[in-house]
Design a protein around this motif. Structure first.
Motif, short mmCIF file in Angstrom:
data_model
loop_
_atom_site.label_atom_id
_atom_site.label_comp_id
_atom_site.label_asym_id
_atom_site.label_seq_id
_atom_site.Cartn_x
_atom_site.Cartn_y
_atom_site.Cartn_z
N VAL A 127 0.85 -1.19 0.00
CA VAL A 127 0.00 0.00 0.00
C VAL A 127 0.88 1.24 0.00
CG1 VAL A 127 -1.65 1.32 1.39
CG2 VAL A 127 -1.98 -1.13 1.06
N LYS A 128 1.97 1.19 0.74
CA LYS A 128 2.90 2.33 0.81
C LYS A 128 3.44 2.66 -0.59
CE LYS A 128 6.99 3.87 3.31
NZ LYS A 128 7.96 3.53 4.35
N GLU A 129 3.76 1.63 -1.37
CA GLU A 129 4.25 1.85 -2.73
C GLU A 129 3.17 2.46 -3.62
OE1 GLU A 129 7.37 -1.40 -4.09
OE2 GLU A 129 5.70 -2.31 -2.95
N VAL A 130 1.95 2.03 -3.46
CA VAL A 130 0.84 2.58 -4.25
C VAL A 130 0.71 4.07 -3.97
CG1 VAL A 130 -1.67 2.58 -4.58
CG2 VAL A 130 -0.43 0.41 -4.43
N LYS A 131 0.67 4.44 -2.69
CA LYS A 131 0.55 5.85 -2.31
C LYS A 131 1.74 6.67 -2.81
CE LYS A 131 -2.17 5.13 1.87
NZ LYS A 131 -2.20 5.27 3.34
N ARG A 132 2.93 6.13 -2.65
CA ARG A 132 4.14 6.84 -3.09
C ARG A 132 4.13 7.06 -4.59
NH1 ARG A 132 8.66 3.19 -2.72
NH2 ARG A 132 7.99 2.73 -4.82
N ASP A 133 3.77 6.03 -5.34
CA ASP A 133 3.76 6.14 -6.80
C ASP A 133 2.67 7.08 -7.29
OD1 ASP A 133 5.91 4.42 -6.84
OD2 ASP A 133 4.77 2.69 -7.58
N MET A 134 1.52 7.07 -6.63
CA MET A 134 0.45 8.00 -7.00
C MET A 134 0.90 9.44 -6.76
SD MET A 134 -2.91 5.96 -5.61
CE MET A 134 -4.10 7.17 -6.17
N GLN A 135 1.54 9.70 -5.63
CA GLN A 135 2.02 11.06 -5.34
C GLN A 135 3.10 11.47 -6.33
OE1 GLN A 135 0.58 13.14 -2.99
NE2 GLN A 135 1.77 14.67 -4.09
N ALA A 136 3.97 10.54 -6.68
CA ALA A 136 5.03 10.85 -7.66
C ALA A 136 4.42 11.21 -9.02
CB ALA A 136 5.99 9.67 -7.79
#
Length: 74
Positions: free
Chosen positions: A18-27
């Motif tokens: 989930v952390k990767e999903v959020k990080r990639d969406m913000q990027a």
């Protein structure tokens, strides 16, 4: 379905956290706001998103998109 469930579903589907999903969406949001050569239409839409700082958070952008969809349904 709430945002937590959506993040989990996307993470599971793509085999990431989930952390990767959020990080990639913000990027992706930051890239869209900071890239050179944005069209006037892109700039207009981006400027209409309510945000606390220069680039909206994932939550701010999703809230904006939901609001726009609700307006279109009327």
């Amino acid at each position: 379905m709430n945002m937590r469930e959506i993040y989990r579903k996307v993470a599971r589907k793509h085999g990431v956290s989930v952390k990767e999903v959020k990080r990639d969406m913000q990027a992706a949001i930051e890239f869209a706001y900071n890239r050179a050569g944005r069209s006037e239409g892109e700039k207009t839409v981006q400027e209409s998103v309510e945000r606390a700082n220069g680039v909206p958070t994932v939550k701010e952008l999703i809230a904006f998109a939901v609001g726009e969809l609700r307006e279109q349904e009327k």
